[in-house]
Design a protein around this motif. Sequence first.
Motif, PDB file in Angstrom:
ATOM      1  N   ARG A 352     -38.624 -10.398   8.964  1.00  0.00           N
ATOM      2  CA  ARG A 352     -37.656 -10.214   7.456  1.00  0.00           C
ATOM      3  C   ARG A 352     -36.798  -8.877   7.813  1.00  0.00           C
ATOM      4  N   LYS A 353     -38.307  -7.972   8.382  1.00  0.00           N
ATOM      5  CA  LYS A 353     -38.350  -6.504   7.537  1.00  0.00           C
ATOM      6  C   LYS A 353     -37.874  -5.594   9.041  1.00  0.00           C
ATOM      7  N   SER A 354     -38.023  -5.145   8.925  1.00  0.00           N
ATOM      8  CA  SER A 354     -37.013  -3.793  10.083  1.00  0.00           C
ATOM      9  C   SER A 354     -37.134  -2.102   9.643  1.00  0.00           C
ATOM     10  N   ASP A 355     -38.706  -1.724   9.936  1.00  0.00           N
ATOM     11  CA  ASP A 355     -38.402   0.219   9.070  1.00  0.00           C
ATOM     12  C   ASP A 355     -38.407   0.925  10.697  1.00  0.00           C
ATOM     13  N   ARG A 356     -36.974   0.213  11.436  1.00  0.00           N
ATOM     14  CA  ARG A 356     -36.605   1.477  12.355  1.00  0.00           C
ATOM     15  C   ARG A 356     -35.553   2.009  11.778  1.00  0.00           C
ATOM     16  N   LEU A 357     -35.660   3.490  12.437  1.00  0.00           N
ATOM     17  CA  LEU A 357     -34.006   4.009  11.761  1.00  0.00           C
ATOM     18  C   LEU A 357     -33.579   4.710  12.676  1.00  0.00           C
ATOM     19  N   ARG A 358     -33.169   4.452  13.687  1.00  0.00           N
ATOM     20  CA  ARG A 358     -33.014   4.651  14.840  1.00  0.00           C
ATOM     21  C   ARG A 358     -30.939   3.948  14.589  1.00  0.00           C
ATOM     22  N   PRO A 359     -30.010   4.640  14.637  1.00  0.00           N
ATOM     23  CA  PRO A 359     -28.590   3.890  14.171  1.00  0.00           C
ATOM     24  C   PRO A 359     -28.136   4.317  15.633  1.00  0.00           C
ATOM     25  N   VAL A 360     -26.731   2.671  15.667  1.00  0.00           N
ATOM     26  CA  VAL A 360     -26.190   2.375  16.420  1.00  0.00           C
ATOM     27  C   VAL A 360     -25.174   2.610  16.110  1.00  0.00           C
ATOM     28  N   LEU A 361     -25.020   3.975  18.177  1.00  0.00           N
ATOM     29  CA  LEU A 361     -23.710   4.876  17.608  1.00  0.00           C
ATOM     30  C   LEU A 361     -23.144   4.818  19.144  1.00  0.00           C
ATOM     31  N   ILE A 362     -21.890   4.018  19.347  1.00  0.00           N
ATOM     32  CA  ILE A 362     -21.050   4.060  20.451  1.00  0.00           C
ATOM     33  C   ILE A 362     -19.959   5.235  20.488  1.00  0.00           C
ATOM     34  N   GLU A 363     -19.678   6.091  21.487  1.00  0.00           N
ATOM     35  CA  GLU A 363     -19.551   7.349  21.386  1.00  0.00           C
ATOM     36  C   GLU A 363     -17.547   6.738  21.252  1.00  0.00           C
ATOM     37  N   VAL A 364     -16.522   7.515  21.218  1.00  0.00           N
ATOM     38  CA  VAL A 364     -14.909   7.482  20.577  1.00  0.00           C
ATOM     39  C   VAL A 364     -14.706   7.874  22.708  1.00  0.00           C
ATOM     40  N   ARG A 383     -28.783  -7.054   9.744  1.00  0.00           N
ATOM     41  CA  ARG A 383     -28.842  -6.460   8.613  1.00  0.00           C
ATOM     42  C   ARG A 383     -30.495  -5.311   9.182  1.00  0.00           C
ATOM     43  N   THR A 384     -30.740  -4.268   8.260  1.00  0.00           N
ATOM     44  CA  THR A 384     -31.757  -3.895   8.336  1.00  0.00           C
ATOM     45  C   THR A 384     -31.967  -3.425   6.498  1.00  0.00           C
ATOM     46  N   ASP A 385     -33.569  -3.013   6.365  1.00  0.00           N
ATOM     47  CA  ASP A 385     -34.031  -1.919   5.988  1.00  0.00           C
ATOM     48  C   ASP A 385     -34.630  -0.714   5.724  1.00  0.00           C
ATOM     49  N   GLY A 386     -33.246  -0.093   7.064  1.00  0.00           N
ATOM     50  CA  GLY A 386     -33.793   1.470   7.429  1.00  0.00           C
ATOM     51  C   GLY A 386     -32.807   2.193   6.746  1.00  0.00           C
ATOM     52  N   LEU A 387     -31.987   3.192   7.403  1.00  0.00           N
ATOM     53  CA  LEU A 387     -30.859   3.928   6.871  1.00  0.00           C
ATOM     54  C   LEU A 387     -29.922   3.111   5.620  1.00  0.00           C
ATOM     55  N   THR A 388     -29.801   3.658   4.577  1.00  0.00           N
ATOM     56  CA  THR A 388     -28.651   2.956   4.042  1.00  0.00           C
ATOM     57  C   THR A 388     -27.754   3.782   4.478  1.00  0.00           C
ATOM     58  N   LEU A 389     -26.290   3.807   3.983  1.00  0.00           N
ATOM     59  CA  LEU A 389     -25.117   4.023   4.423  1.00  0.00           C
ATOM     60  C   LEU A 389     -24.811   5.777   4.496  1.00  0.00           C
ATOM     61  N   PRO A 390     -25.242   5.592   2.708  1.00  0.00           N
ATOM     62  CA  PRO A 390     -25.102   7.400   2.882  1.00  0.00           C
ATOM     63  C   PRO A 390     -26.345   8.078   4.247  1.00  0.00           C
ATOM     64  N   GLU A 391     -27.157   7.536   3.713  1.00  0.00           N
ATOM     65  CA  GLU A 391     -28.555   8.141   4.856  1.00  0.00           C
ATOM     66  C   GLU A 391     -28.231   8.133   6.504  1.00  0.00           C
ATOM     67  N   PHE A 392     -27.675   7.273   6.646  1.00  0.00           N
ATOM     68  CA  PHE A 392     -26.686   6.917   7.991  1.00  0.00           C
ATOM     69  C   PHE A 392     -25.591   8.125   8.359  1.00  0.00           C
ATOM     70  N   LEU A 393     -24.534   8.509   7.237  1.00  0.00           N
ATOM     71  CA  LEU A 393     -23.537   9.226   7.361  1.00  0.00           C
ATOM     72  C   LEU A 393     -24.311  10.688   7.446  1.00  0.00           C
ATOM     73  N   ILE A 394     -25.602  11.089   7.189  1.00  0.00           N
ATOM     74  CA  ILE A 394     -25.426  12.310   6.758  1.00  0.00           C
ATOM     75  C   ILE A 394     -26.857  12.412   8.395  1.00  0.00           C
ATOM     76  N   ASP A 395     -27.115  11.457   8.900  1.00  0.00           N
ATOM     77  CA  ASP A 395     -27.633  11.721  10.526  1.00  0.00           C
ATOM     78  C   ASP A 395     -27.078  11.731  11.838  1.00  0.00           C
ATOM     79  N   THR A 396     -25.562  11.042  10.697  1.00  0.00           N
ATOM     80  CA  THR A 396     -24.891  10.536  12.348  1.00  0.00           C
ATOM     81  C   THR A 396     -23.366  11.954  12.795  1.00  0.00           C
TER      82      THR A 396
END
Length: 476
Positions: A352-364, A383-396
Amino acid sequence: MSSPVSTNAGAPSPPSPPWFTVIAIGAAMLVLGMIAGAGLWMVAAVAVAMVIGIGAFVSTQWSISVIAVREELPEQGRDMEVLVGSRVPVCVAVTNTGRLPVAWVLAEDLLPRAAVDEIKETDDLVSRTRMGPLTVEGARLAVLALLPGQTKHLRYSVHCRRRGYFQIGPTVLETGDPAGMFRRYRLGTPPLFITVLPRIELISNYEIGSRRPMGEIRIRANVMPDPTRIRGIRQWQIGDPMRSVHWAATARTGTLHTKIYEPSSVIGATIVVDLHVSTNPDRNEPLRTDLSVTAAVSIAAALHEAGEPFGMATNGRDAADRVRTEGFRGDHRIGDHFAVRQAAGDATAMRRKSDRLRPVLIEVDRGPEHLKEITRTLARIERTDGLTLPEFLIDTEPRLSMETTLLVILQEAPPETVASLVGLSRRGWAVAVVLNAISIDDFTRLAAPLLAERIHVSHLMDQDSVRDVCREQVSR
């Protein structure tokens, strides 16, 4: 046809404590009969010993001799791809390879419970039933009696109602002696993995973030002028760089003049799909998440047809990654005779939960293979319990392409998300937002702070509105 899995699942399970109790009782009866000289006690002891011995031998032989083979596999082998609405036939052949007839063997092809169960929900005194993404047509469990060399089949089909990544199997074989004192479990076949691809809404003449036929727009906040695109000249002002001075006009007029450049232009899009559970509430699932995925893959397909570059990024988790880390690993027997069945069931479960903080990114990139990769990834995303969208945008942000429109698809826009998108826009990113909202009131409420910052917002209401969203992007 695949080969049976018998190398790591053929040994019988060790006896459990109740069997030793039966043996102890038989031995005690034999001793009492010898001491008392009672023939009846002797006969009973011998009968108990024979039942135990024959039961242990028969259950072991039955377990070793029964094998299972998964037949009619697709050309892709154990990994196949189908479209939403497809029916996948499944056939498991169970064969008795021994010399003894098998009185009974229970064969069950396991499926993830979350994928096939109907979920009943109650919200605000309204009860509704949510169907699972898979519907089984036929029996995936059967009790079989097999003669020596006989083969029987377990046939059923899986109706794929929703996109996703699903594990079919493994097959669990259960048998035992007729008296029920011994049970043997083993894994008969490895699982089959199915990727159900999302629907693609065909869109013609779609150019995301574009006003011109070639797919270019002007950025409102220019980060760096393009020295190859001179728009004109004007008198030099304090703060203008000296490298921009137009020396020919300066010499002709005697007054410093500077060149005016066209702002840098962008083409294509990097599609960002927000799949955090806090902004994708359970009450809207799975319809709204699937709608976001459909819109994302449709936009990617349209960009491919237009010959423009496109990429994809999401804070969701890849179901294939989940299966690799949490799913089927083979024969998990640990010691007791229920371990194989329990391990096989755990292999098909979904956390039910996932604490993995690995974003999925495919280059242009461009091309049909690139589109297939993005389509497969969007089909598997959860869906995941990992990075929120603001955290994800900062990371990527350092890995996202500034040469494309940043198209963000989301359901909810809390203040921190709005602040993150506004910050990107002010730093020179071309940002557009697609709000996946059910009602026009929700859309108006969520879009207001974004529109105030001159960020273009489109309304994704339902499946039919995917094309409308695209037309809005063309005309903006």
